[in-house]
Design a protein around this motif. Structure first.
Motif, PDB file in Angstrom:
ATOM      1  N   VAL A  23     -35.182   2.114 -26.006  1.00  0.00           N
ATOM      2  CA  VAL A  23     -36.170   2.698 -26.920  1.00  0.00           C
ATOM      3  C   VAL A  23     -37.349   1.767 -27.214  1.00  0.00           C
ATOM      4  CG1 VAL A  23     -34.520   4.272 -28.030  1.00  0.00           C
ATOM      5  CG2 VAL A  23     -34.808   1.964 -28.962  1.00  0.00           C
ATOM      6  N   ALA A  63     -38.459  -2.591 -35.043  1.00  0.00           N
ATOM      7  CA  ALA A  63     -37.881  -3.913 -34.816  1.00  0.00           C
ATOM      8  C   ALA A  63     -36.506  -3.724 -34.177  1.00  0.00           C
ATOM      9  CB  ALA A  63     -37.755  -4.638 -36.149  1.00  0.00           C
ATOM     10  N   SER A  66     -30.570  -5.086 -34.069  1.00  0.00           N
ATOM     11  CA  SER A  66     -29.449  -5.996 -33.802  1.00  0.00           C
ATOM     12  C   SER A  66     -29.850  -7.462 -34.012  1.00  0.00           C
ATOM     13  CB  SER A  66     -28.921  -5.782 -32.382  1.00  0.00           C
ATOM     14  OG  SER A  66     -29.937  -6.098 -31.464  1.00  0.00           O
ATOM     15  N   LEU A  77     -42.614 -11.101 -35.176  1.00  0.00           N
ATOM     16  CA  LEU A  77     -43.446  -9.898 -35.174  1.00  0.00           C
ATOM     17  C   LEU A  77     -44.803 -10.175 -35.821  1.00  0.00           C
ATOM     18  CD1 LEU A  77     -42.743  -7.207 -34.010  1.00  0.00           C
ATOM     19  CD2 LEU A  77     -41.903  -6.451 -36.234  1.00  0.00           C
ATOM     20  N   THR A  98     -41.316   8.600 -30.244  1.00  0.00           N
ATOM     21  CA  THR A  98     -41.350   8.304 -31.677  1.00  0.00           C
ATOM     22  C   THR A  98     -41.869   6.886 -31.910  1.00  0.00           C
ATOM     23  OG1 THR A  98     -39.006   7.839 -31.331  1.00  0.00           O
ATOM     24  CG2 THR A  98     -39.523   9.810 -32.582  1.00  0.00           C
ATOM     25  N   LEU A 100     -41.729   4.452 -34.601  1.00  0.00           N
ATOM     26  CA  LEU A 100     -40.983   4.355 -35.854  1.00  0.00           C
ATOM     27  C   LEU A 100     -40.931   2.919 -36.366  1.00  0.00           C
ATOM     28  CD1 LEU A 100     -37.912   6.664 -35.099  1.00  0.00           C
ATOM     29  CD2 LEU A 100     -39.999   7.226 -36.348  1.00  0.00           C
ATOM     30  N   GLU A 105     -45.722   0.456 -37.426  1.00  0.00           N
ATOM     31  CA  GLU A 105     -46.498  -0.625 -38.059  1.00  0.00           C
ATOM     32  C   GLU A 105     -47.364  -1.335 -37.016  1.00  0.00           C
ATOM     33  OE1 GLU A 105     -42.794  -2.109 -39.868  1.00  0.00           O
ATOM     34  OE2 GLU A 105     -43.982  -2.434 -41.665  1.00  0.00           O
ATOM     35  N   LYS A 286     -18.817   6.934 -27.768  1.00  0.00           N
ATOM     36  CA  LYS A 286     -18.279   6.098 -26.690  1.00  0.00           C
ATOM     37  C   LYS A 286     -16.765   6.171 -26.717  1.00  0.00           C
ATOM     38  CE  LYS A 286     -22.457   3.493 -26.976  1.00  0.00           C
ATOM     39  NZ  LYS A 286     -23.169   2.562 -27.816  1.00  0.00           N
TER      40      LYS A 286
END
Ligand code: 3HC
Length: 689
Positions: A23, A63, A66, A77, A98, A100, A105, A286
């Motif tokens: 993503v 961000a 994890s 960042l 997306t 997000l 930001e 899973k």
């Protein structure tokens, strides 16, 4: 050269294309790539503007969640954002999928934003117990104004491109499928028109306007007190936006406050729990033995047996995604009633603007009303939702075994009967599965997929995938009485009953549960659902059965555990007290009330943890986090505790074992700690870490 990005130049436009599956989260590799790309283009005289675009399914999804629990490797960042915002060349964010959290930001740091119509943008950090800590609370109100920013950031819902355009969250729409070309053309136009570098941080008009209403923030918190209860993030979000207003035009001062409030959240127990939950919810799919290449069965049409409350709710899930449903009843009257309820539900949604009148008719048009099972010979999946009695279900499955096409999936919505016995009756147990929906079935997110001992892997894999398609969170359960969620929560219900029989006021039990974060206590919940409904299958003499015998069915009739006034406001009930005292006396229960919320909670919830441990050691649940997901989505267990198993880990398993042993000594062996719980406690282990 970065492994997750390419840097190209077309004419005077530099193009940075990031591709970091799944993503494009802003992890270390992506941050390095952005750093490299922007530095390269800033020193390339041929480049006059930059387009930032992503490959794969989405623009940056935020961000990398994890990374929050580890020290972050540079560039962080903020350093990357400073590089982009401080550059001298206009940057256009080209958004698909997306954008997000940190992803949006980042788009706000860019000087312009263009998106395809199918894209969505938003700041969903609140769902992780966080706030948008890369400038989102400072920049968004500068664009959309303070009231809208508060709603968007505390709500955390993504906003579709068209609405985002109206709000000013993006500047232009690209044609679907032509994002890259349109973004490059847009960048060229900016260069040709010599447009200024538009930095969101410099736009202060909307914040200045809000300075005239300093009470706005306290009023907003008061208005939303109920929805925000127990969550830490919304309060910090409101204070961060307030700081944007109070410090404007000094952007850096507002940012400093945002950072403080973000760090407070990042290090909080609530956010740790909510981040755990984010991954736990994705983990349920899973399943050992099921891989990407496990064959799936086609589900293009569905039959639902039973058009009552449950059957109707189940049918709506499929109608909502355009799958035709054959709805089966025994009589025309029952069928008409069932379809009438579905119509009413859709019309109510349309009245609230959630769907168009056209959509209502389209969905209803997908129903084929049927009398009798014989019409189900061609459908791909049949879900049975009839009366909860083994002989009735076995009879239906025997008939379905003869009627359904070979390979069709036969599912039962039983909530506690033995799925294996139902499966055997069909003569094709490998195609039988439990699909345990929670009421209201069109609303509740949990779907327990119950695996019989002979259920085929392809049937399970199909059920798990289908659950996601209809917007559910699937949790795999083995066969046992109550499956995962009801079985674990029964432990709480049993203790609630026992506590009041020992003389603890039932209001104190409910208050303790609410204080923990449940929307209502166990007795308030039973009154709401209806004592006749909950106690339907019980043959024991209990407080509930005694109340039902006096026609006290809960909120809907004559009160239940509580009395109710015209405004549905509950108050302690002398009748319920008398029933409780009478039963306690008849059973000879010693009157030793439990004092204090902490002790009541231990009594109510440690047995849930213990039952969870048994569910795990019996192999009913695949993993501890599945139990948490089941209770959070099925029983509204407060998400900011992480669910019973994560919560138990935060308390410390030795403490729970010690308390259970104390209870075992006082009240008997039902409190005996599960072997797995004792073992983990002794080893210093945990359920979820
Ligand atoms: N960080 C790390 N991993 C992420 C992630 C993120 N931000 N977003 C998604 N993933 C992972 C998921 O865990 C999943 O991993 P898996 O395949 O190993 O299970 C994989 O990406 C795919 O995710 P989904 O199954 O959710 O994929 P969907 O296509 O259904 O949904 C999505 C895509 C809408 C982007 C959804 O993943 C999502 O909502 N992600 C989280 C968005 C978010 O909350 N962003 C804010 C992060 S916090 C932040 O930015 C702080 C900043 O303000 C400083």
């Amino acid at each position: 050269m970065s492994s997750v990005a390419t840097f190209e130049v077309e004419g005077s436009i530099g193009i940075i294309t990031v591709d970091s599956p799944p993503v494009n989260a802003l992890g270390i590799n992506v941050r390095r790539a952005l750093d490299e790309g922007f530095k390269r283009f800033s020193s390339d005289a041929a480049v006059e503007a930059v387009v930032l675009v992503c490959d794969g399914r989405t623009f940056f999804a935020g961000a990398d969640i994890s990374e929050f629990d580890k020290p972050q490797e540079g560039p962080d960042l903020q350093a990357v954002f400073d590089l982009i915002e401080g550059g001298s060349k206009p940057v256009v964010a080209a958004i698909h999928g997306t954008a997000l959290g940190g992803g949006y930001e980042l788009a706000l740091i860019c000087h312009y934003r263009i998106a395809v119509p199918s894209a969505k943008v938003g700041l969903p950090e609140v769902n992780l117990g966080l706030l948008p800590g890369a400038g989102g609370t400072q920049r968004l109100p500068r664009i959309v104004g303070v009231p809208a920013a508060l709603d968007i950031i505390t709500g955390g819902k993504p906003i579709a491109a068209n609405a985002a355009l109206e709000l000013g969250m993006i500047d232009a729409l690209a044609a679907e499928g032509k994002l890259r070309e349109d973004a490059i053309a847009f960048a060229r136009q900016i260069v040709a028109e010599n447009r200024p570098l538009l930095r969101v941080r410099d736009r202060n008009e909307k914040l200045e306007a809000a300075k005239g209403d300093p009470d706005l923030f306290d009023a907003y918190l008061a208005k939303n007190a109920r929805a925000f209860k127990g969550f830490k993030a919304p309060g910090n979000i409101v204070r961060a936006v307030q700081a944007a207003v109070e410090t404007a035009p000094d952007f850096d001062a507002g940012m400093a406050r945002e950072t403080e409030l973000f760090i407070e959240l990042r290090d909080s127990a609530e956010s740790a729990a909510q981040r755990y939950y984010f991954f736990a919810e994705r983990e349920t799919a899973k399943i050992p033995g099921i891989a990407k290449d496990t064959p799936l069965l086609p589900v293009k049409s569905v039959g639902v047996v039973g058009a009552g409350t449950m059957g109707g709710g189940i049918a709506m899930n499929f109608l909502n995604i355009g799958v035709p449903v054959s709805l089966v009843e025994m009589s025309q009257e029952a069928l008409d009633r069932g379809i009438g309820v579905i119509r009413k539900t859709y019309e109510a949604a349309a009245a609230k603007g959630r769907m168009s009148p056209d959509q209502v008719e389209k969905r209803l048009g997908l129903i084929t009303p049927c009398i009798g099972l014989e019409t189900l010979g061609e459908v791909d999946l049949i879900v049975e939702a009839v009366f909860e009695q083994m002989s009735v279900k076995q009879d239906i499955f025997a008939k379905l075994g003869a009627i359904a096409r070979p390979g069709a999936i036969l599912a039962t919505n039983t909530s506690f009967l033995d799925v294996n016995k139902i499966a055997e009756a069909s003569g094709r147990p490998e195609h039988v599965v439990g699909l345990h929906f929670f009421a209201p079935a069109n609303v509740m997110r949990l779907l327990e997929v119950v695996r019989g001992t002979r259920t085929d892997l392809s049937v399970i894999a199909t059920a798990m995938k289908l659950a996601k398609q209809i917007g559910k969170v699937p949790v795999l359960s083995g066969v046992c009485d109550g499956f995962i969620a009801n079985r674990a929560m029964r432990a709480r219900g049993d203790q609630a009953d026992q506590l009041v029989l020992e003389g603890t006021p039932l209001e104190a039990v409910d208050q303790a549960a609410c204080g923990y974060g449940f929307a209502m206590g166990p007795f308030q919940m039973m009154d709401l659902v209806g004592l006749d409904v909950i106690g339907r299958d019980s043959t024991e003499q209990t407080v509930m059965s005694e109340l039902v015998a006096r026609d006290r069915l809960g909120l809907k009739r004559n009160g239940g555990y509580y009395d109710y006034d015209d405004k549905r406001q509950g108050s302690p009930s002398p009748v319920a007290r008398e029933v409780i005292a009478g039963l306690a006396e008849a059973r000879g229960v010693p009157q030793i009330p439990t004092e204090g919320s902490e002790e009541i909670l231990a009594r109510l919830l440690y047995p849930v943890v213990n039952e969870g441990a048994r569910i795990l050691e019996e192999g009913i649940a695949v993993r501890a986090s599945d139990i948490d997901v089941a209770l959070i989505t099925g029983y509204n267990w407060p998400v900011y505790t992480g669910g019973p198993m994560f919560w138990a880990d935060t308390i410390g398993l030795p403490k729970i074992v010690a308390k259970l042993k104390e209870y075992e000594g006082r009240f008997g062996e039902s409190f005996k700690p599960a072997a797995l719980l004792e073992k983990l406690a002794a080893e210093g282990g945990s359920f979820t870490r």
